[in-house]
Design a protein around this motif. Structure first.
Motif, mmCIF file in Angstrom:
data_model
loop_
_atom_site.group_PDB
_atom_site.id
_atom_site.type_symbol
_atom_site.label_atom_id
_atom_site.label_comp_id
_atom_site.label_asym_id
_atom_site.label_seq_id
_atom_site.Cartn_x
_atom_site.Cartn_y
_atom_site.Cartn_z
ATOM 1 N N LYS A 167 -52.689 0.110 -59.188
ATOM 2 C CA LYS A 167 -51.882 -0.586 -58.191
ATOM 3 C C LYS A 167 -52.558 -1.906 -57.862
ATOM 4 O O LYS A 167 -53.752 -1.940 -57.557
ATOM 5 N N ILE A 168 -51.804 -2.976 -57.944
ATOM 6 C CA ILE A 168 -52.328 -4.306 -57.648
ATOM 7 C C ILE A 168 -51.617 -4.846 -56.412
ATOM 8 O O ILE A 168 -50.383 -4.907 -56.372
ATOM 9 N N ARG A 169 -52.392 -5.216 -55.401
ATOM 10 C CA ARG A 169 -51.822 -5.755 -54.174
ATOM 11 C C ARG A 169 -51.412 -7.198 -54.395
ATOM 12 O O ARG A 169 -52.213 -8.048 -54.791
ATOM 13 N N GLU A 170 -50.134 -7.495 -54.138
ATOM 14 C CA GLU A 170 -49.609 -8.844 -54.329
ATOM 15 C C GLU A 170 -49.593 -9.637 -53.017
ATOM 16 O O GLU A 170 -49.886 -10.824 -52.992
ATOM 17 N N ASP A 174 -46.619 -6.032 -50.172
ATOM 18 C CA ASP A 174 -46.073 -5.812 -51.513
ATOM 19 C C ASP A 174 -47.165 -5.517 -52.535
ATOM 20 O O ASP A 174 -48.305 -5.970 -52.407
ATOM 21 N N SER A 175 -46.781 -4.771 -53.559
ATOM 22 C CA SER A 175 -47.724 -4.420 -54.610
ATOM 23 C C SER A 175 -46.984 -4.257 -55.927
ATOM 24 O O SER A 175 -45.754 -4.293 -55.983
ATOM 25 N N VAL A 195 -40.034 -9.604 -59.079
ATOM 26 C CA VAL A 195 -39.316 -9.036 -57.936
ATOM 27 C C VAL A 195 -40.339 -8.289 -57.075
ATOM 28 O O VAL A 195 -40.863 -7.251 -57.483
ATOM 29 N N LEU A 196 -40.619 -8.834 -55.893
ATOM 30 C CA LEU A 196 -41.617 -8.233 -55.017
ATOM 31 C C LEU A 196 -41.060 -7.001 -54.313
ATOM 32 O O LEU A 196 -39.865 -6.911 -54.038
ATOM 33 N N ARG A 497 -59.203 -11.336 -47.771
ATOM 34 C CA ARG A 497 -58.798 -12.643 -47.232
ATOM 35 C C ARG A 497 -57.426 -13.083 -47.733
ATOM 36 O O ARG A 497 -56.570 -13.507 -46.950
ATOM 37 N N ARG A 498 -57.182 -12.991 -49.029
ATOM 38 C CA ARG A 498 -55.898 -13.468 -49.566
ATOM 39 C C ARG A 498 -54.739 -12.639 -49.037
ATOM 40 O O ARG A 498 -53.671 -13.176 -48.684
ATOM 41 N N LEU A 499 -54.934 -11.332 -48.950
ATOM 42 C CA LEU A 499 -53.846 -10.467 -48.485
ATOM 43 C C LEU A 499 -53.559 -10.689 -47.006
ATOM 44 O O LEU A 499 -52.402 -10.696 -46.578
#
Length: 593
Positions: A167-170, A174-175, A195-196, A497-499
């Motif tokens: 699983k990659i956190r976008e 959303d992931s 498509v998020l 930080r990014r999330l």
């Protein structure tokens, strides 16, 4: 029982949670703070709780091997959330260190089908980058499979052992889920590109032809979907309920039944789905609370954790053969449980006519009571029907307590959860001010005795409320809260930080807004007495967020109390600290409200 003894009984009420069936057996484990910190437990032949293995610090995750003879456990140090991996053998008698790199985080994804390896991700290469690894449980050899410059979490293995689900956190909510083929290094995405959506809880069938999963792609709320793994971009809806999220799914070993929970405004319902006929059944249980950690003992029986406002948490069992529920643990029994109360679910209209829900606790309907508004964290969290000792004790002592799900909370659809994003941040704080109006008009609380408390992002909400609506409050309680989003983003773990920027805004584009709304920049406006708590080892909200605010207030002689727990992180897990903090909170609120 005097008041102090009663408070202690409320604060020391135990719970059992994170139920896990042991493969090849009828046994199971759970996590509990019976000894003072979260440890792994099981039941003996008499149904009594016994420690499964003794570990020196907080247990965060548990993974039983396919044959049930070994158990992998994730444990951190003094609340820092940096899980290290340990192996338990000989029915808990022996504990071995498997992964011990204490400077780094480890996200554990579970055992390979043959029981020889465990998959995990770690940020060893870079603080904000999580790469994919496996470790051989016999040789302890660690193999890196690929590098990812972001937040990657392994979910588990496909049945053939040749691929791993990741699983990659976008964004903050959303992931994406991918199937990673170990030999080739190829990654196949589940769902459509570009498509998020939220993705969670994927369960792959043994023949690897299809998978059930949770997602909200192209919908407001989370539904159960099924995907043909030969055409993984197409997701077919199986169960979708307008207005509410499906929270958890669990597939029976024979793949004939899918059990799931539906979150209806913070109260969970339990259902089963016949995978062949599509027939759904409501597995009605009397408790109005939260159900999670569903785990199958056999094809007809599963266990789960159930928590409610009047039950801190226990393990239950359901049998399809008898259509009966059975309570397996009684960890949460307490001599004061007769005094705990169920809340009402209410709503109010905010400044823009948005309808906002809240849980309302009151022991007696009397006028001019003091009230405490309890704000959840997240900010994408949700106040649910769960036991909270402080809320229950305040209600017992004659306070009213309102626990709102202001805009930005999860559980009410995708639009609602995004209503506080970036420069709409203060709209959620305004919700608190309009809640105060509602409490005064509909519940006749005393307008001069209103307090506000919260943890983490809820701590920011407290500080923002005190600085932007200073006339409303008589007391504030800030636990591991954010005092300035600029310094928070600069100092939080780079893995977050990014999330977090997806929710709060970025240092590049939104610093002017951070300066405008920062409680730190407006602390001179705080009129109400404030009490602050923080853990020294907090890797999410650094303790500097509290230190800078308290120092600023103390320099002006404002009323502020401050406690730092040297052996805690973002949570307050150790029972002695839990008692100290909440006892001080109760005394503080009684004094000023």
């Amino acid at each position: 029982m005097n008041t102090d003894e009663k408070l202690l009984a409320y604060l020391t009420a135990k719970s059992a949670y994170q139920s896990k069936a042991i493969s090849k057996e009828q046994g199971f484990t759970f996590i509990s703070k019976i000894t003072g910190i979260p440890q792994i437990w099981t039941l003996n032949g008499k149904g009594e709780p016994v420690q499964f293995a003794e570990l020196e610090d907080r247990v965060l995750s548990v993974f039983h091997s396919p044959n049930g003879k070994q158990t992998a456990v994730g444990m951190d140090h003094h609340g820092n959330e940096k899980q290290q991996l340990y192996l338990i053998e000989e029915q808990g008698k022996e504990v071995f260190s498997l992964i011990n790199e204490p400077d780094y985080f480890h996200h554990i994804g579970g055992w390979s089908p043959d029981g020889e390896k465990i998959v995990f991700s770690s940020n060893r290469r870079h603080p904000g980058h999580f790469d994919l690894f496996t470790v051989d449980v016999v040789s302890k050899q660690v193999t890196k499979h690929f590098e990812y410059d972001g937040n990657l979490v392994p979910i588990g293995w496909l049945p053939n052992g040749e691929s791993i689900l990741i699983k990659i956190r976008e964004t903050n909510i959303d992931s994406s889920i991918y199937i990673y083929h170990i030999a080739s290094g190829n990654k196949v995405k589940i769902g459509k590109d570009q498509v998020l959506g939220r993705y969670d809880g994927i369960k792959v069938t043994k023949n690897e032809e299809k998978a059930y999963l949770l997602t909200d792609v192209e919908e407001e709320t989370v539904y159960i979907g099924v995907v043909d793994l030969k055409q993984p971009e197409n997701i077919e809806k199986v169960v979708h309920v307008e207005g509410w999220d499906v929270e958890e799914i669990s597939l029976s070993p024979n793949e004939e039944k899918l059990v799931y929970t539906l979150n209806e405004g913070g109260i969970f319902k339990l259902y089963s789905l016949d995978c062949t006929t599509g027939i759904k059944e409501n597995l009605e249980i009397a408790s109005k609370g939260v159900i999670d950690s569903i785990s199958w003992l056999d094809d007809e029986t599963f266990i789960f954790t159930m928590i409610s406002p009047v039950s801190p948490g226990d393990i239950w069992k359901y049998s399809f053969a008898t259509n009966q529920f059975e309570r397996l643990t009684y960890i949460s029994q307490s001599e004061v449980e007769k005094d705990w109360i169920e809340p009402d679910i209410c709503t109010f209209k905010s400044f823009d006519e948005l309808e906002v829900p809240y849980f309302f606790y009151e022991k007696e309907k009397t006028a001019n009571r003091p009230v405490v508004i309890y704000v959840h964290g997240g900010p994408e969290g949700q106040t649910r029907a769960e036991y909270n000792p402080v809320i229950q004790f305040l209600a017992d002592q004659g306070f009213a307590v309102a626990a709102p799900n202001v805009r930005g909370s999860s559980g009410y659809g995708r639009t609602y959860i995004k209503l506080d994003d970036v420069r709409k941040r203060m709209d959620s704080v305004a919700d608190l001010a309009w809640l105060v109006k509602d409490l005064i008009s509909t519940h006749q609380v005393d307008p001069k005795k209103i307090g506000v408390m919260g943890r983490s992002y809820g701590g920011f909400m407290v500080l923002a409320a005190l600085t932007h609506y200073p006339d409303l409050w008589a007391a504030g309680v800030d636990i591991v809260g954010i005092s300035h989003f600029k310094t928070f983003l600069e100092n939080t773990g780079s893995w977050r930080r990014r999330l977090r920027a997806c929710e709060y805004g970025t240092l590049e584009d939104d610093t002017d807004f951070f300066e405008e709304i920062a409680p730190l920049n407006h602390s001179e406006r705080i009129q109400a007495p404030l009490i602050v708590f923080h853990g020294r080892n907090d890797t999410r909200v650094p303790v500097s967020e509290a230190e800078q605010l308290v120092a600023d207030m103390q320099s002006r002689g404002q009323t502020v109390e401050f406690t730092v727990f040297e052996d805690e992180g973002h949570q307050t897990e150790r029972i002695e600290n839990h008692i100290t903090m909440n006892s001080e909170i109760i005394q503080f609120l009684k004094k000023y409200l």
